[in-house]
Design a protein around this motif. Structure first.
Motif, PDB file in Angstrom:
ATOM      1  N   PRO A 243      88.307  57.461  28.667  1.00  0.00           N
ATOM      2  CA  PRO A 243      87.771  56.496  28.055  1.00  0.00           C
ATOM      3  C   PRO A 243      87.798  56.796  26.529  1.00  0.00           C
ATOM      4  O   PRO A 243      87.603  55.768  25.724  1.00  0.00           O
ATOM      5  N   VAL A 244      87.842  58.030  26.029  1.00  0.00           N
ATOM      6  CA  VAL A 244      87.745  58.359  24.603  1.00  0.00           C
ATOM      7  C   VAL A 244      89.261  58.379  23.921  1.00  0.00           C
ATOM      8  O   VAL A 244      89.300  57.677  22.969  1.00  0.00           O
ATOM      9  N   GLU A 245      90.401  58.365  24.720  1.00  0.00           N
ATOM     10  CA  GLU A 245      91.620  58.090  24.377  1.00  0.00           C
ATOM     11  C   GLU A 245      91.863  56.784  24.086  1.00  0.00           C
ATOM     12  O   GLU A 245      92.132  56.130  23.215  1.00  0.00           O
ATOM     13  N   ASN A 246      91.180  55.799  25.185  1.00  0.00           N
ATOM     14  CA  ASN A 246      91.131  54.328  25.053  1.00  0.00           C
ATOM     15  C   ASN A 246      90.556  53.938  23.853  1.00  0.00           C
ATOM     16  O   ASN A 246      90.837  52.744  23.285  1.00  0.00           O
ATOM     17  N   ALA A 247      89.314  54.390  23.492  1.00  0.00           N
ATOM     18  CA  ALA A 247      88.496  54.198  22.314  1.00  0.00           C
ATOM     19  C   ALA A 247      89.342  54.155  21.192  1.00  0.00           C
ATOM     20  O   ALA A 247      88.954  53.451  20.210  1.00  0.00           O
ATOM     21  N   SER A 248      90.270  54.901  20.932  1.00  0.00           N
ATOM     22  CA  SER A 248      91.127  54.947  19.765  1.00  0.00           C
ATOM     23  C   SER A 248      92.346  54.126  19.808  1.00  0.00           C
ATOM     24  O   SER A 248      92.824  53.599  18.826  1.00  0.00           O
ATOM     25  N   PHE A 249      92.793  53.745  21.262  1.00  0.00           N
ATOM     26  CA  PHE A 249      93.823  52.976  21.253  1.00  0.00           C
ATOM     27  C   PHE A 249      93.579  51.509  21.015  1.00  0.00           C
ATOM     28  O   PHE A 249      94.290  50.903  20.619  1.00  0.00           O
ATOM     29  N   MET A 250      92.432  51.052  21.622  1.00  0.00           N
ATOM     30  CA  MET A 250      92.063  49.814  21.439  1.00  0.00           C
ATOM     31  C   MET A 250      91.939  49.272  19.923  1.00  0.00           C
ATOM     32  O   MET A 250      92.782  48.253  19.604  1.00  0.00           O
ATOM     33  N   PRO A 251      91.413  49.945  19.079  1.00  0.00           N
ATOM     34  CA  PRO A 251      91.505  49.549  17.522  1.00  0.00           C
ATOM     35  C   PRO A 251      92.935  49.492  16.954  1.00  0.00           C
ATOM     36  O   PRO A 251      93.374  48.564  16.059  1.00  0.00           O
ATOM     37  N   LEU A 253      95.824  48.856  18.657  1.00  0.00           N
ATOM     38  CA  LEU A 253      96.044  47.560  19.016  1.00  0.00           C
ATOM     39  C   LEU A 253      95.929  46.349  18.090  1.00  0.00           C
ATOM     40  O   LEU A 253      96.626  45.354  17.920  1.00  0.00           O
ATOM     41  N   PHE A 254      94.419  46.375  18.078  1.00  0.00           N
ATOM     42  CA  PHE A 254      93.788  45.374  17.138  1.00  0.00           C
ATOM     43  C   PHE A 254      94.504  45.440  15.555  1.00  0.00           C
ATOM     44  O   PHE A 254      94.721  44.477  15.052  1.00  0.00           O
ATOM     45  N   ALA A 255      94.590  46.524  15.094  1.00  0.00           N
ATOM     46  CA  ALA A 255      95.062  46.953  13.758  1.00  0.00           C
ATOM     47  C   ALA A 255      96.422  46.429  13.904  1.00  0.00           C
ATOM     48  O   ALA A 255      96.979  45.790  12.672  1.00  0.00           O
ATOM     49  N   ALA A 282      89.075  44.229  15.092  1.00  0.00           N
ATOM     50  CA  ALA A 282      89.576  45.653  14.870  1.00  0.00           C
ATOM     51  C   ALA A 282      88.350  46.646  14.442  1.00  0.00           C
ATOM     52  O   ALA A 282      88.548  47.670  15.270  1.00  0.00           O
ATOM     53  N   PHE A 283      87.568  46.381  13.821  1.00  0.00           N
ATOM     54  CA  PHE A 283      86.361  47.277  13.293  1.00  0.00           C
ATOM     55  C   PHE A 283      85.343  47.557  14.405  1.00  0.00           C
ATOM     56  O   PHE A 283      84.946  48.315  14.481  1.00  0.00           O
ATOM     57  N   SER A 284      85.203  46.192  15.013  1.00  0.00           N
ATOM     58  CA  SER A 284      84.400  46.147  16.156  1.00  0.00           C
ATOM     59  C   SER A 284      84.708  47.163  16.977  1.00  0.00           C
ATOM     60  O   SER A 284      83.555  47.805  17.503  1.00  0.00           O
ATOM     61  N   PHE A 285      85.847  47.309  17.284  1.00  0.00           N
ATOM     62  CA  PHE A 285      86.289  48.066  18.526  1.00  0.00           C
ATOM     63  C   PHE A 285      86.381  49.439  17.987  1.00  0.00           C
ATOM     64  O   PHE A 285      86.125  50.515  18.881  1.00  0.00           O
ATOM     65  N   SER A 286      86.420  49.788  16.703  1.00  0.00           N
ATOM     66  CA  SER A 286      86.131  51.299  16.143  1.00  0.00           C
ATOM     67  C   SER A 286      84.735  51.500  16.420  1.00  0.00           C
ATOM     68  O   SER A 286      84.400  52.539  16.758  1.00  0.00           O
ATOM     69  N   LEU A 287      83.743  50.734  16.143  1.00  0.00           N
ATOM     70  CA  LEU A 287      82.267  50.799  16.412  1.00  0.00           C
ATOM     71  C   LEU A 287      82.150  51.046  17.928  1.00  0.00           C
ATOM     72  O   LEU A 287      81.280  52.015  18.149  1.00  0.00           O
ATOM     73  N   ILE A 288      82.899  50.275  18.887  1.00  0.00           N
ATOM     74  CA  ILE A 288      82.550  50.535  20.247  1.00  0.00           C
ATOM     75  C   ILE A 288      83.056  51.780  20.570  1.00  0.00           C
ATOM     76  O   ILE A 288      82.715  52.629  21.452  1.00  0.00           O
ATOM     77  N   GLY A 289      84.048  52.274  19.745  1.00  0.00           N
ATOM     78  CA  GLY A 289      84.573  53.382  20.019  1.00  0.00           C
ATOM     79  C   GLY A 289      83.694  54.773  19.789  1.00  0.00           C
ATOM     80  O   GLY A 289      83.449  55.706  20.325  1.00  0.00           O
ATOM     81  N   ALA A 361      96.372  42.720  25.842  1.00  0.00           N
ATOM     82  CA  ALA A 361      96.406  44.258  26.260  1.00  0.00           C
ATOM     83  C   ALA A 361      95.387  45.146  25.744  1.00  0.00           C
ATOM     84  O   ALA A 361      94.920  45.683  26.578  1.00  0.00           O
ATOM     85  N   ALA A 362      94.757  44.855  24.703  1.00  0.00           N
ATOM     86  CA  ALA A 362      93.614  45.493  24.330  1.00  0.00           C
ATOM     87  C   ALA A 362      92.239  45.222  24.908  1.00  0.00           C
ATOM     88  O   ALA A 362      91.647  46.133  25.391  1.00  0.00           O
ATOM     89  N   LEU A 363      92.298  44.007  25.452  1.00  0.00           N
ATOM     90  CA  LEU A 363      91.067  43.480  26.458  1.00  0.00           C
ATOM     91  C   LEU A 363      91.213  44.109  27.500  1.00  0.00           C
ATOM     92  O   LEU A 363      90.232  44.302  28.133  1.00  0.00           O
ATOM     93  N   VAL A 364      92.477  44.241  28.230  1.00  0.00           N
ATOM     94  CA  VAL A 364      92.675  44.758  29.474  1.00  0.00           C
ATOM     95  C   VAL A 364      92.455  46.188  29.570  1.00  0.00           C
ATOM     96  O   VAL A 364      91.697  46.701  30.437  1.00  0.00           O
ATOM     97  N   VAL A 365      92.709  46.888  28.183  1.00  0.00           N
ATOM     98  CA  VAL A 365      92.221  48.603  28.303  1.00  0.00           C
ATOM     99  C   VAL A 365      90.586  48.473  28.187  1.00  0.00           C
ATOM    100  O   VAL A 365      89.999  49.458  28.727  1.00  0.00           O
TER     101      VAL A 365
END
Length: 658
Positions: A243-251, A253-255, A282-289, A361-365
Motif C-alpha cells: 500500500p505504501v508503494e502504491n501511495a507513491s506510484f499513484m501520484p 501516474l497522475f503527474a 495529482a496533489f490530492s493523491f499525494s495527500l492520500i498517500g 490505471a491509477a484508479l485501479v491501483v
C-alpha cells in the motif's frame, strides 16, 4: 536550548504562513498591490524559519541529544553517522518536518524565480501554497511535535528501525517528498487559475517545470525504493504492490498524465479544464498517500505512524483541500472552456488517450489499495489484495499505452492521416515483431510474456528514435544537415525521446525478470557444492561478524561457472540487539544480462543453512531504465524555454469571481 530554538522557529513559521495565506489573497481579490507584495518576503521568511528548525532537529540527532524524545526513540550513540542524520526523517515527526521544509522551499523558489509571473497570479499561488503549510504546521505543532523533551533522558536511545539503516533508505524519503510536495506547486497554480478564472498557454508554460521537477524526483525516489527492496528485504523482488508503494506510484501516474495534458494547453490552448482537474488530483493523491503512511490504517515496513488521532487530523486536511478544490473546480470549470477543435486522429487525441489510460490505471491501483480497508469496515473481515490482482488489472493499461506511444508522439497537431504518420514507423514495427519472434523461438519453454515484452519494448524504443529521426529528416537530408538538426533540437525533445526510450527498456526488463527468472531453495552444509542454472555454488563457511550496532551471520558462497571463479557472495543475517530485530542482506553478483542473487536463511538442527538462490535476467536494466527516464526529465527541465520563462500573457479580461 537547541530543541526550544527549533520549536520556536516552527511556531514563528506557522504565524508567518497564516499571514502569507491571508494577506496576499485579500490583496489579489481587492487589487491591492502592496498586500500582494507581502507574499514574496513571507514565503522567504517561512522557508528560512523551517530550515532553521530542521537544522536544529538534525543537530539533535547528530549529537545524540537523548533529552529530545524523538532522538531517544529513533537513534543510538553507536549508530553510524549517516544513519544518525537520516534518522532525522526516519520517523513520523521528523519526516513531517522534512515534508514542510520542502513545501516552504518550493514556495520560496517561486518567490525567487517567478519574477515573470503576473503579480496577481503569483500572490494567489503563494497564498494557496501557504494554506497547505498552515495545515501541516498545525498538524506538526498540535499532534506531532518533534522537539518534545524528556524529563529524565535515557543513557542511550532505542535505535532506528534496522530496515531503515541502509544507504538507499537514507535518500529514498527525501526524493519522494520532493516529488510528493512538488505536486503542491501544480495544485497551487491550479487553484490560483480557478480563482483568477483564466488558463492559457502561458499558464501551462509556468506550471510544467514544477510538475516536471516533481515527476523527476518521484521517479528517482520510487527507483531508489525499488532497488532497496530488491537487495535489502531478501525476498528477491523489486515491487510488491505494498500500500505504501502504491501511495507513491499513484501520484506518479497522475503527474505523468498532467505533464502530457499541460503540453496540449501550451501548444493548442485546449484541455484546460481537464488539466486543472489533473493538477488537483495529482496533489490530492499525494495527500492520500500521506494519510495511508501516517494514519495507522495499514501496516507496512514503510509506515511511519499508527496513531488514529493523527489519522483523523490528516483526514480533516484531506477533506478541506480535496473537497474545497473540487468544489471550486465545479463552480469555475465552465469558465475554462476552449473553442479549439481537433480530429479523432491527431496528437491531441493521442494525448487524451494517454491521459485516460494513466488515470484509469491509477484508479485501479487506488481501488486495489483501499478495498481491503473498505471491506473490513463494512464486513469486519480482513481481505487481501495482492500482486495477482494488480498484475492482472493494471498491466493491460500499460500494454495499451506502450502500443500507442510511438504513433501518438509522431502525429501532427489538430488533424493527421494515419497512413502518412505511420510511414517512419513501419520499419520499427517490423523489427519489433521480428525480434519478438526471435525471442519466442529461442526461449525453451517459458511464458509468452517474454516475447510480448520484447516486441513492446523494441516498439517503444525504436519509436522514440524514429521520432528524432523524422525531426532531423534522416533519409531526406545529408549527414551534415541531419547532425545540425539533431544538435538544434530543443532539450525538451531530447528529454522526451530519452524518457520514452527508458520506458521501453523498463518494459523489457520487467518482462524478462518475470518470464525467465529461475529460483532454487535448499539446505546446504558448509563446504557443500551444488549446481543451479548453469552455475556451481559452494557454501564455504558462515562466520559471525560484529558490525557497529549489529551482529551478523555472514555466509561466504563461491560462485563458479565452467570451472572458473566468478565471485564470492556474502549474504548476511543481521541482528540488531537494541531493537531485537533481524534483517537480511542479499549477496548479489551483478551482471549486464543477469544477476545471481543469494540469500542465507536460518541454520538447521543438522548444522546446514537454508540457501535461496535466484538468477534474474536483465535485472539491472530495470534501474538503468529508471535512470534513463530521470535523465529525460533532467534534459527537459534544462530546456532554455523554461529558463527564460514564459511569454507574456495576452491581455484578457478575467472572469469575475463568483
Amino acid at each position: 536550548m537547541n530543541a526550544e530554538f527549533g520549536h520556536l522557529a516552527v511556531i514563528l513559521a506557522f504565524m508567518v504562513a497564516i499571514v502569507q495565506m491571508a494577506v496576499p489573497l485579500t490583496g489579489a481579490l481587492k487589487g491591492w498591490q502592496n498586500w500582494m507584495a507581502v507574499a514574496v518576503p513571507a514565503a522567504l521568511l517561512q522557508a528560512a524559519l523551517i530550515a532553521l528548525s530542521f537544522a536544529s532537529l538534525t543537530w539533535a540527532f547528530v549529537t545524540s541529544d537523548f533529552s529530545v524524545a524523538l532522538v531517544a526513540n529513533n537513534s543510538h550513540s553507536a549508530k553510524p553517522m549517516i544513519y544518525k542524520i537520516s534518522g532525522t526523517w526516519g520517523n513520523h515527526e521528523g519526516s513531517l518536518l522534512l515534508w514542510v521544509l520542502i513545501l516552504t522551499l518550493f514556495g520560496a523558489a517561486v518567490a525567487l524565480w517567478g519574477r515573470a509571473l503576473p503579480g496577481r497570479l503569483k500572490a494567489l499561488v503563494l497564498s494557496v501554497q501557504a494554506s497547505i503549510a498552515v495545515a501541516f504546521l498545525a498538524f506538526l505543532l498540535f499532534t506531532s511535535n518533534p522537539f518534545e523533551r524528556l524529563a529524565v533522558p535515557p543513557l542511550d536511545g532505542n535505535d532506528l528501525n534496522p530496515l531503515l539503516q541502509d544507504p538507499g533508505l537514507a535518500f529514498h524519503p527525501p526524493f519522494l517528498y520532493l516529488g510528493y510536495v512538488g505536486l503542491s506547486m501544480a495544485f497551487s497554480f491550479a487553484i490560483a487559475a480557478l480563482i483568477d478564472g483564466r488558463v492559457d498557454p502561458a499558464w501551462a508554460r509556468w506550471v510544467r517545470p514544477w510538475t516536471l521537477a516533481a515527476w523527476l524526483f518521484l521517479t528517482i525516489g520510487i527507483g531508489i525504493g525499488s532497488w532497496w527492496a530488491y537487495y535489502e528485504l531478501g525476498w528477491g523482488g523489486w515491487w510488491f504492490w505494498d500500500p505504501v508503494e502504491n501511495a507513491s506510484f499513484m501520484p506518479w501516474l497522475f503527474a505523468t498524465a498532467l505533464l502530457h495534458s499541460a503540453i496540449v494547453v501550451e501548444k493548442r490552448n485546449t484541455l484546460k479544464s481537464w488539466t486543472i482537474l489533473l493538477a488537483i488530483l495529482a496533489f490530492s493523491f499525494s495527500l492520500i498517500g500521506t494519510f495511508i503512511v501516517r494514519s495507522g490504517v495499514i501496516t507496512s515496513v514503510h509506515a511511519f505512524a499508527n496513531d488514529p488521532t493523527r489519522g483523523m487530523f490528516i483526514l480533516l486536511i484531506l477533506a478541506v483541500f480535496i473537497g474545497g478544490a473540487l468544489t471550486l473546480y465545479a463552480f469555475r470549470a465552465n469558465a475554462l472552456r476552449s473553442d479549439s477543435v481537433f480530429s479523432l486522429v491527431s496528437r491531441e487525441s493521442a494525448l487524451v488517450m494517454n491521459n485516460l489510460l494513466l488515470v484509469v490505471a491509477a484508479l485501479v491501483v487506488f481501488v486495489g489499495t483501499v478495498w481491503p480497508l473498505v471491506a473490513e469496515m463494512a464486513t469486519g473481515r480482513k481481505l487481501s489484495v495482492g500482486p495477482p490482482f494488480f498484475n492482472l488489472s493494471f498491466t493491460p493499461f500499460m500494454v495499451a499505452l506502450a502500443m500507442m506511444l510511438p504513433l501518438g508522439a509522431i502525429l501532427p497537431w489538430k488533424r493527421a492521416r494515419p497512413g502518412r504518420a505511420m510511414r517512419p514507423l513501419w520499419g520499427p514495427l517490423a523489427l519489433s515483431v521480428a525480434l519478438g519472434a526471435l525471442v519466442w523461438s529461442l526461449q525453451t519453454g517459458g511464458r509468452m510474456l517474454g516475447p510480448v515484452g520484447a516486441v513492446l519494448a523494441t516498439w517503444v524504443l525504436l519509436g522514440a528514435l524514429a521520432d528524432l529521426g523524422q525531426r532531423a529528416r534522416v533519409g531526406k537530408a545529408g549527414a551534415g544537415e541531419v547532425l545540425r538538426r539533431l544538435g538544434s533540437l530543443p532539450r525538451a525533445d531530447w528529454g522526451k525521446a530519452v524518457a520514452h526510450g527508458g520506458m521501453g527498456v523498463m518494459i523489457f526488463a520487467i518482462s524478462a525478470i518475470t518470464a525467465w527468472q529461475q529460483e532454487d531453495i535448499r539446505v546446504v552444509q558448509p563446504g557443500e557444492r551444488f549446481a543451479f542454472a548453469g552455475y556451481e555454488l559452494t557454501l564455504e563457511r558462515v562466520e559471525r561478524v560484529e558490525g557497529p550496532n549489529y551482529s551478523s551471520d555472514m555466509a561466504f558462497i563461491a560462485l563458479d561457472r565452467d570451472g572458473r571463479r566468478i565471485a564470492t557472495l556474502t549474504p548476511e543475517k543481521r541482528f540488531y540487539p537494541v531493537q531485537r530485530f533481524p534483517t537480511t542482506e542479499a549477496g548479489i553478483d551483478l551482471g549486464v544480462t543477469r544477476d545471481v542473487y543469494v540469500v542465507i536463511g536460518e541454520q538447521q538442527p543438522d548444522g546446514g543453512w537454508v540457501v535461496r538462490s535466484f538468477v534474474k535476467p536483465f535485472a539491472n536494466w530495470l534501474w538503468a531504465a529508471v535512470a534513463f527516464m530521470a535523465l529525460g526529465g533532467v534534459l527537459s527541465l534544462t530546456d532554455r524555454r523554461y529558463r527564460l520563462g514564459a511569454a507574456v500573457r495576452p491581455a484578457a479580461r478575467a472572469v469575475p469571481a463568483e
